[in-house]
Design an enzyme around this catalytic site. Structure first.
Site, PDB file in Angstrom:
ATOM      1  N   LYS A   1      13.600   1.629 -18.242  1.00 12.98           N
ATOM      2  CA  LYS A   1      14.760   2.288 -17.637  1.00 12.98           C
ATOM      3  C   LYS A   1      15.343   1.341 -16.588  1.00 12.98           C
ATOM      4  CE  LYS A   1      15.606   4.625 -14.046  1.00 12.98           C
ATOM      5  NZ  LYS A   1      17.001   4.248 -13.651  1.00 12.98           N
TER       6      LYS A   1
ATOM      7  N   GLY B   1      11.159  -2.279  -7.135  1.00 14.95           N
ATOM      8  CA  GLY B   1      12.153  -1.502  -6.400  1.00 14.95           C
ATOM      9  C   GLY B   1      11.663  -1.138  -5.013  1.00 14.95           C
ATOM     10  N   SER B   2      12.131  -0.013  -4.515  1.00 19.32           N
ATOM     11  CA  SER B   2      11.869   0.378  -3.138  1.00 19.32           C
ATOM     12  C   SER B   2      10.436   0.862  -2.947  1.00 19.32           C
ATOM     13  CB  SER B   2      12.832   1.484  -2.702  1.00 19.32           C
ATOM     14  OG  SER B   2      12.505   2.705  -3.335  1.00 19.32           O
ATOM     15  N   THR B   3       9.933   0.710  -1.725  1.00 22.96           N
ATOM     16  CA  THR B   3       8.586   1.170  -1.401  1.00 22.96           C
ATOM     17  C   THR B   3       8.462   2.674  -1.594  1.00 22.96           C
ATOM     18  OG1 THR B   3       8.207  -0.657   0.138  1.00 22.96           O
ATOM     19  CG2 THR B   3       6.892   1.339   0.457  1.00 22.96           C
TER      20      THR B   3
ATOM     21  N   THR C   1      10.041   4.752  -3.650  1.00 26.07           N
ATOM     22  CA  THR C   1       9.923   5.126  -5.060  1.00 26.07           C
ATOM     23  C   THR C   1       8.581   4.678  -5.617  1.00 26.07           C
ATOM     24  OG1 THR C   1      12.318   4.949  -5.330  1.00 26.07           O
ATOM     25  CG2 THR C   1      10.992   4.916  -7.331  1.00 26.07           C
ATOM     26  N   GLY C   2       8.122   3.500  -5.228  1.00 23.57           N
ATOM     27  CA  GLY C   2       6.825   3.017  -5.681  1.00 23.57           C
ATOM     28  C   GLY C   2       5.695   3.933  -5.265  1.00 23.57           C
TER      29      GLY C   2
ATOM     30  N   GLU D   1       6.013  -3.886  -7.501  1.00 26.53           N
ATOM     31  CA  GLU D   1       6.575  -4.982  -6.701  1.00 26.53           C
ATOM     32  C   GLU D   1       7.665  -4.370  -5.855  1.00 26.53           C
ATOM     33  OE1 GLU D   1       8.827  -7.418  -5.084  1.00 26.53           O
ATOM     34  OE2 GLU D   1       9.606  -7.901  -7.076  1.00 26.53           O
TER      35      GLU D   1
ATOM     36  N   CYS E   1      14.173  -9.662  -3.525  1.00 27.99           N
ATOM     37  CA  CYS E   1      12.995  -9.119  -2.845  1.00 27.99           C
ATOM     38  C   CYS E   1      12.305 -10.178  -1.999  1.00 27.99           C
ATOM     39  CB  CYS E   1      12.014  -8.543  -3.861  1.00 27.99           C
ATOM     40  SG  CYS E   1      12.621  -7.090  -4.736  1.00 27.99           S
TER      41      CYS E   1
ATOM     42  N   GLU F   1      13.859  -4.386   6.117  1.00 28.21           N
ATOM     43  CA  GLU F   1      14.391  -5.263   5.068  1.00 28.21           C
ATOM     44  C   GLU F   1      15.885  -4.999   4.909  1.00 28.21           C
ATOM     45  OE1 GLU F   1      13.423  -6.463   0.444  1.00 28.21           O
ATOM     46  OE2 GLU F   1      13.248  -4.365   1.045  1.00 28.21           O
TER      47      GLU F   1
END
Length: 468
Positions: free
Chosen positions: A168, A219-221, A223-224, A241, A275, A372
């Site tokens: 996706k 992606g973002s922390t 969402t991870g 990552e 990143c 960030e």
């Protein structure tokens, strides 16, 4: 341009809500993409499960030929793919062409790796053979900053290890990924590689599906963390990552004539939307004024504009939300005493443009330094004691990458050994290699990618004990 899902080797229109794909240089809608329904996500996963029954047995020779054909097709279509990337992501066309060619080269490197079988001579006299077996169905969720390249980083390792994969892409940049999956499907059986489209809801349905054996996410922390939480019930493997706030340390002996261009390039690569870009720069007081002057001259020489304009060297921020975030960080830094030292540039009236911005007179404790920014602004901080800087910067919640800039390589390596980041570069930054593991510490990620070790994270270990 195709805006459909690819499920079981067939182009299929999404059954859920429409999402606009916007050119960030003009703010114009260039396509509308129909999202996948929950049923279509399930269809893609079931097709992958079925395909896995035979794909897991593909010969290494046939797999290598498929990869060679995929890379050749990518190169043959470089011009069209690069233009598509520029339209949806915004980066200058030359950088988009680099992304496409880099993706093809990455495929060729991965194709050259051999999945090992380890033989262990047990003290008891028996022999143990350790095999790396494919997992099954891999879910891949990719971001908007390098949409084509990062999709290759996800999809090709999964296929190399004889898994099937469903991707996706970001809803902001789906078009080049659709084309990539179409190219892959010319050379693999149906169901082996699919793409579903939509927002985070679709990503959640994909990553949380009980028939998915592994999730790889960039992606973002935040969402991870959700993906990791959702993996607990099924004990699925995850590689995350996530965000970084990479630090660069410029020592007093750095060759400024050599490193100034490299520092600027690594901080403002893809308008800072990388990143592992250099995101906060600490410069020894003895060379601070000289280096900032050189960086200002480089920044002021950039041509800001639409990526399809051949004169452009610096494109827009990809989406409005990120544009507003970066503008807010700059405003906050100035309100707290920060000084913008780059010239005010003429930028297009439309589009999410921010000229490369250098900010001095800032320190730890403000958002521009501690968070960030993921955009074209770099805080520059003067220091006198490198040990104090290491202690300060290691307090960050992030730990993706860092760099040391010095002509004394031994000293730079010693400093690098004390930096709490997954990667440290010496006299470069964001200089990734397909041969070396790459991953974050702390909230910058879990697991790693690249190299043979990263490839083997897409496998199960199976040990066979042989007694004569």
């Amino acid at each position: 341009m195709n805006t459909n899902l690819v499920i079981n080797g067939v182009s299929v229109q999404g059954q859920a809500a429409l999402t606009d794909v916007i050119n960030p240089a003009t703010e114009e809608v260039i396509a509308q993409v129909a999202s996948a329904s929950a049923e279509q996500v399930d269809d893609a996963i079931q097709a992958a499960k079925t395909a896995f029954k035979t794909w897991k047995n593909i010969s290494d020779a046939d797999l290598a030929q498929a990869f060679s054909n995929i890379a050749a097709d990518i190169r043959a279509e470089n011009a069209e793919l690069a233009e598509l990337i520029t339209l949806e992501q915004g980066k200058p066309l030359g950088l988009a062409q680099f992304e496409v060619e880099g993706g093809a080269s990455w495929i060729e490197y991965l194709s050259s790796l051999e999945i090992p079988v380890e033989t262990i001579a047990d003290p008891s006299g028996k022999t143990i053979k350790v095999y790396n077996r494919p997992l099954g169905v891999v879910a891949s969720i990719t971001p908007w900053n390098w949409p084509f390249m990062i999709a290759i980083w996800h999809l090709i390792p999964a296929l190399k290890t004889k898994n099937c994969v469903v991707n996706k892409p970001s809803e902001y940049t789906p078009l080049s990924t659709i084309r990539l999956v179409e190219i892959i499907n010319r050379h693999v059986p149906k169901g082996v590689c699919s793409v579903v489209l939509g927002t985070g809801e679709v990503g959640g349905a994909l990553s949380g599906h009980p028939d998915v054996a592994k999730v790889t996410f960039t992606g973002s922390t935040r969402t991870g963390q959700r993906i990791l939480s959702n993996s607990v019930d099924s004990l699925k493997s995850v590689v995350l990552e996530l965000g970084g706030n990479d630090v660069g340390l410029v020592l007093e002996d750095a060759d400024l004539d050599v490193v100034a261009e490299r520092i600027f390039g690594s901080a403002f690569l893809n308008a800072g939307q990388t990143c592992a870009a250099l995101k906060r720069l600490y410069v020894h007081e003895s060379v601070y004024d000289q280096l900032t002057e050189k960086l200002v001259n480089i920044a002021n020489a950039q041509v800001v504009g639409a990526g399809l304009n051949p004169e452009t060297t610096f494109g827009p921020i990809q989406n409005k939300a990120q544009y507003e975030k970066v503008k807010g960080l700059i405003t906050d830094a100035v309100a707290k005493g920060g000084q913008i030292i780059t010239a005010q540039q003429n930028i297009p009236e439309k589009g999410y443009f921010v000229a490369p911005t250098l900010v001095t007179n800032v320190d730890n404790g403000i958002a521009l330094v501690d968070e960030e920014q993921f955009g074209p602004v770099l805080p520059i901080i003067k220091f006198s004691d490198v040990n104090e800087v290491i202690a300060q910067t290691n307090q960050s919640e992030f730990g993706l990458g860092g760099s040391v800039w010095s002509t004394d390589i031994a000293k730079a390596e010693e400093i690098a050994s004390r930096m709490e980041t997954g990667t440290v570069w010496i006299n470069s930054h964001s200089d990734l290699s397909p041969a070396a593991p790459f991953g974050g510490w702390k909230t910058s990620g879990l697991g790693f990618s690249f190299g043979l070790d990263g490839l083997l994270l897409f496998t199960h270990k199976q040990a066979i004990h042989i007694t004569q």
